[in-house]
Design an enzyme around this catalytic site. Sequence first.
Site, PDB file in Angstrom:
ATOM      1  N   GLU A 141      -1.527  -9.072   3.516  1.00  0.00           N
ATOM      2  CA  GLU A 141      -1.444  -9.662   4.862  1.00  0.00           C
ATOM      3  C   GLU A 141      -2.807 -10.116   5.380  1.00  0.00           C
ATOM      4  O   GLU A 141      -2.882 -10.879   6.361  1.00  0.00           O
ATOM      5  CB  GLU A 141      -0.798  -8.678   5.848  1.00  0.00           C
ATOM      6  N   HIS A 192      -3.493  -5.034   0.379  1.00  0.00           N
ATOM      7  CA  HIS A 192      -2.976  -5.530   1.659  1.00  0.00           C
ATOM      8  C   HIS A 192      -3.014  -7.061   1.694  1.00  0.00           C
ATOM      9  O   HIS A 192      -3.949  -7.660   2.222  1.00  0.00           O
ATOM     10  CB  HIS A 192      -3.795  -4.950   2.819  1.00  0.00           C
ATOM     11  N   CYS A 228       0.842  -1.200   0.000  1.00  0.00           N
ATOM     12  CA  CYS A 228       0.000   0.000   0.000  1.00  0.00           C
ATOM     13  C   CYS A 228       0.881   1.256   0.000  1.00  0.00           C
ATOM     14  O   CYS A 228       1.555   1.531  -0.978  1.00  0.00           O
ATOM     15  CB  CYS A 228      -0.992  -0.041   1.164  1.00  0.00           C
TER      16      CYS A 228
END
Length: 241
Positions: free
Chosen positions: A221, A219, A116
């Site tokens: 994650e 993102h 990001c």
Amino acid sequence: MTKNPSRPLIGLTLDSEPAGGWAKQPWYAIRQNYCDAIAAAGGLPVCLPHEPDLALQYLDHIDGVVVTGGAFDVDPSLFGASVKHATVTTKDRRTAFELALMKGLLAKDLPILGICGGQQLLAVALGGTLIQHIPDELPSDIPHEQPNPRTEAGHEVIVSENTLLHRIVGQVRIPVNSAHHQAVKAVPAHITVNASAPDGVIEGIEDPARRFCLGVQWHPEYHISPADRAIFDALIAAAAA
């Protein structure tokens, strides 16, 4: 810190906030899922405080870095802009640390994953420029600051073939979450744009001259798709090599 031969040591940059709100003193923060994603992929996560003068010393100990996102922007002066959009907010000490760290990583060709805002700063470190506010420069029906939870997809991205990202995810379209009002505007000719949103917003970049230099606008994650896990697996594999 000493390197772990079985688990590569992966630095994660922290966010920071001033005194007030959650704590009476300035404080660091990171979402747990960043660390979880590194550990699940076989890495050893370690968090890096904002000490610009010490940034290069970390490089003697770590095997790779994830430059994380956050609710702030890159100072436009860093990519040659003379005007700052009204929506732009900066965290100057964090950016100074991350930029120093990135330049050291690039010089040593250590693996780097920008996520990001981390991808946006990576683009700047590589000589690129940014869109300061997508609605003003590239109006779109795609909500790049999605209203639904980050654990869900906001839109798809189109992955360019014959890129590192495509080799990692093995697909040409993947679902991603989306939490940004800025984006990469342009990169030098030697840097590859490896993914874009259907509206043309750049969603991923890489430097093919380096062994693992990857930035993604979303993102991963959050692990909303197998492609997200594959990105972390590839980072750890590169760091272990």
